[in-house]
Design an enzyme around this catalytic site. Structure first.
Site, PDB file in Angstrom:
ATOM      1  N   MET A 336      10.205  14.281  40.391  1.00 59.70           N
ATOM      2  CA  MET A 336      11.313  13.402  40.045  1.00 59.70           C
ATOM      3  C   MET A 336      10.831  12.226  39.198  1.00 59.70           C
ATOM      4  O   MET A 336      11.491  11.822  38.233  1.00 59.70           O
ATOM      5  CB  MET A 336      12.004  12.876  41.312  1.00 59.70           C
ATOM      6  CG  MET A 336      13.275  12.095  41.032  1.00 59.70           C
ATOM      7  SD  MET A 336      14.094  11.477  42.532  1.00 59.70           S
ATOM      8  CE  MET A 336      14.702  13.005  43.244  1.00 59.70           C
ATOM      9  N   GLY A 337       9.674  11.675  39.550  1.00 58.89           N
ATOM     10  CA  GLY A 337       9.108  10.578  38.765  1.00 58.89           C
ATOM     11  C   GLY A 337       8.766  11.010  37.348  1.00 58.89           C
ATOM     12  O   GLY A 337       9.107  10.334  36.372  1.00 58.89           O
ATOM     13  N   TRP A 339      10.070  13.458  35.770  1.00 58.52           N
ATOM     14  CA  TRP A 339      11.313  13.747  35.050  1.00 58.52           C
ATOM     15  C   TRP A 339      11.890  12.473  34.434  1.00 58.52           C
ATOM     16  O   TRP A 339      12.385  12.481  33.301  1.00 58.52           O
ATOM     17  CB  TRP A 339      12.345  14.380  35.991  1.00 58.52           C
ATOM     18  CG  TRP A 339      13.702  14.432  35.375  1.00 58.52           C
ATOM     19  CD1 TRP A 339      14.103  15.216  34.327  1.00 58.52           C
ATOM     20  CD2 TRP A 339      14.838  13.630  35.724  1.00 58.52           C
ATOM     21  NE1 TRP A 339      15.428  14.953  34.016  1.00 58.52           N
ATOM     22  CE2 TRP A 339      15.900  13.988  34.859  1.00 58.52           C
ATOM     23  CE3 TRP A 339      15.077  12.659  36.702  1.00 58.52           C
ATOM     24  CZ2 TRP A 339      17.156  13.408  34.932  1.00 58.52           C
ATOM     25  CZ3 TRP A 339      16.334  12.087  36.770  1.00 58.52           C
ATOM     26  CH2 TRP A 339      17.350  12.456  35.897  1.00 58.52           C
ATOM     27  N   HIS A 340      11.820  11.347  35.146  1.00 53.68           N
ATOM     28  CA  HIS A 340      12.327  10.102  34.587  1.00 53.68           C
ATOM     29  C   HIS A 340      11.515   9.679  33.361  1.00 53.68           C
ATOM     30  O   HIS A 340      12.071   9.081  32.433  1.00 53.68           O
ATOM     31  CB  HIS A 340      12.284   8.987  35.642  1.00 53.68           C
ATOM     32  CG  HIS A 340      13.444   9.030  36.599  1.00 53.68           C
ATOM     33  ND1 HIS A 340      13.326   9.501  37.884  1.00 53.68           N
ATOM     34  CD2 HIS A 340      14.738   8.672  36.455  1.00 53.68           C
ATOM     35  CE1 HIS A 340      14.508   9.424  38.483  1.00 53.68           C
ATOM     36  NE2 HIS A 340      15.375   8.922  37.638  1.00 53.68           N
ATOM     37  N   GLY A 341      10.236   9.979  33.349  1.00 51.77           N
ATOM     38  CA  GLY A 341       9.416   9.621  32.194  1.00 51.77           C
ATOM     39  C   GLY A 341       7.947   9.602  32.549  1.00 51.77           C
ATOM     40  O   GLY A 341       7.567   9.361  33.702  1.00 51.77           O
TER      41      GLY A 341
END
Length: 411
Positions: A336-337, A339-341
Site C-alpha cells: 500500500m505504501g 502504491w502511494h509512491g
C-alpha cells in the site's frame, strides 16, 4: 457555450457540476420511468471522459485507450484459456501482466526519465487496474463465470469513479447495470444522491477548503519559520497543529470527493459503495481501516492479505499463525505504501500502520487472556478513540511528507 476544459477535471469546482447535472437529466427521467438508457449513458461517460483528457491532457487519453485494449486482451485471454484448461501459472501471468503498466508508472513517476518525450500513465490508472485484477482473481475463484465485454467496458470506464474511486466490484455493478430500479427504489436513490451531493459540497468546498486552503499554508509557513528561528521547542507545537490540520483536510477533501462519486452514481441508478464511515471514532487501528477508504482497504484485504495468508498456510511457510498474520500485515501495508509512491514517507507510513496493527493484535490477545481483569467502561472506550485518533493523525503527518520539508528547512 465556451467550456474551460482545464477546469473540467472530476469534481474540481462548482462550475463542473452545472454541466454534469444538465447531462444527467435524460438519465434521471428515464430511470424515474423504469428505463435505463444504456446507449445515452455510454455517450454521457465518453463525452465527460473526453473533457477530462482534452487539451493538455490528450496524451493521457491516448494512454487510457491503449491501456484498455491491453487489459481487455489479458482478461479475455485468461477467460477463454481458463475455460479450456485451468493452469495456475497462467493466472499468475495474467495478474502480473495486469499490474505491470501501473508498476512502470509508479517507478517513472518517482524516477522520471527526461529522454521519454511523452506522458506515461493517465488519471485513474490505479483504480482501473484494481478493478481488472479483481475480475481476473474472481474468474480464477469461479465467482465470475463469464465477463460480458460491454458491461466490462462500462465497469472499467464508469465515469463517476474512474479517477479516484470508490472501487466497485464487477458482480455488484453488473447487478445494478443489468436492470433499472423501480420508481419507488429510484426515488429513494435520488434522495440519497441529493443528500450525498450537498454533504460533499460541505466537506470538500467548505470544511476541506478551510483546513486545506485557508489554515494549512499558514501553519506550514509558521512551522518552517519557527524551526529556523527558535529551534525545536516552538516548532513542535506548530508540527502538532499541522498534523491535526492536515488530517482534517485529508479526510474532508477526500471524503467530499468520494461523496460526489457516490452521489452521481446514485443519480445513474448505480449503488457505488461508500468510502468512509466515521473513521475518527474508531476504537483501534483495525477498526479505523474498516472505516477509512473502505473500498481500497477491503480490496487490499481480500486480494493481497487474505490470498497471501492462504498461500502461506497451504505451503506451510510459517508454523506460527501469529507470525504469519504479522508478516501478512507488513506485506500488505508495504505494498500500500509503494502504491502511494516510491518515497520514504509513504513506505514509512505503511510500516507504521503494519506495526500499529501488530501491536493492536498483541493488546487484543492480552485482553482476551485477562478477560474481566482489565476495566471496560465509557472512559476506556473514549480513551481508545482518543488514542487511535492521535495515532492515525501522526501517521498522516508522515504521509504528508511535511517532515521532509521541515528537515530541509532546518538545514
Amino acid at each position: 457555450m465556451n467550456f474551460n476544459f482545464i477546469n473540467l477535471q472530476p469534481y474540481a469546482n462548482p462550475q463542473y457540476f452545472i454541466y454534469l447535472m444538465i447531462a444527467l437529466i435524460p438519465m434521471i427521467i428515464g430511470l424515474y420511468h423504469g428505463k435505463r438508457f444504456k446507449t445515452y449513458e455510454a455517450i454521457f461517460s465518453l463525452v465527460f471522459l473526453f473533457l477530462i483528457f482534452d487539451g493538455s491532457h490528450w496524451q493521457q487519453g491516448i494512454n487510457l485507450l491503449v491501456y484498455l485494449v491491453y487489459e481487455f486482451a489479458i482478461t479475455f485471454f485468461y477467460q477463454n484459456y481458463r475455460q479450456k484448461e485451468n493452469k495456475t501459472w497462467v493466472f499468475y501471468l495474467a495478474v502480473i501482466l495486469a499490474i505491470i503498466p501501473l508498476s512502470i508508472v509508479k517507478v517513472l513517476t518517482a524516477f522520471p526519465v527526461k529522454s521519454i518525450p511523452f506522458v506515461i500513465g493517465f488519471l485513474g490508472i490505479s483504480y482501473i487496474t484494481f478493478k481488472n485484477v479483481q475480475v481476473i482473481m474472481e474468474m480464477r475463484d469461479g465467482a465470475i463465470k463469464k465477463v460480458d465485454p460491454l458491461t466490462y467496458a462500462r465497469f472499467l470506464l464508469f465515469f463517476p469513479t474512474i479517477s479516484s474511486g470508490p472501487i466497485d466490484r464487477y458482480r455488484r455493478f453488473k447487478k445494478d447495470f443489468d436492470k433499472a430500479p423501480s420508481r419507488d427504489e429510484y426515488i429513494t436513490d435520488l434522495q440519497f444522491a441529493v443528500r450525498y451531493l450537498f454533504q460533499g459540497f460541505l466537506y470538500k468546498f467548505i470544511i476541506g477548503w478551510f483546513f486545506g486552503t485557508y489554515w494549512l499554508p499558514k501553519i506550514s509557513q509558521a512551522a518552517l519559520l519557527a524551526g529556523n528561528a527558535n529551534g525545536g521547542l516552538k516548532l513542535s507545537w506548530w508540527v502538532v497543529a499541522y498534523m491535526y490540520c492536515y488530517s482534517m483536510y485529508l479526510f474532508f477533501d477526500f471524503a467530499g470527493y468520494s461523496l460526489f462519486a457516490v452521489s452521481i452514481s446514485y443519480f445513474m441508478g448505480i449503488h457505488t459503495p461508500m468510502n468512509f464511515n466515521k473513521p475518527f471514532i474508531s476504537k483501534n487501528i483495525k477498526d479505523f481501516w474498516n472505516r477509512w477508504h473502505m473500498t481500497l482497504s477491503f480490496w487490499f484485504r481480500d486480494y493481497i492479505y487474505m490470498r497471501f495468508t492462504f498461500f502461506a498456510m497451504k505451503k506451510k511457510l510459517f508454523k506460527n499463525r501469529i507470525r504469519l498474520s504479522q508478516v501478512s500485515y507488513f506485506l500488505l501495508f508495504l505494498i500500500m505504501g509503494f502504491w502511494h509512491g516510491l518515497t520514504w514517507y509513504y513506505i514509512v507510513y505503511g510500516i507504521f500502520h503494519a506495526t500499529a496493527i501488530c501491536i493492536n493484535d498483541v493488546w487484543l490477545r492480552f485482553k482476551k487472556k485477562h478477560k474481566g481483569q482489565i476495566p471496560h467502561n465509557k472512559f476506556t472506550e473514549w480513551f481508545a478513540i482518543f488514542l487511535t485518533f492521535n495515532v492515525v493523525c501522526f501517521s498522516f503527518l508522515i504521509f504528508s511528507g511535511f517532515l521532509s520539508q521541515l528537515w530541509f528547512g532546518w538545514q
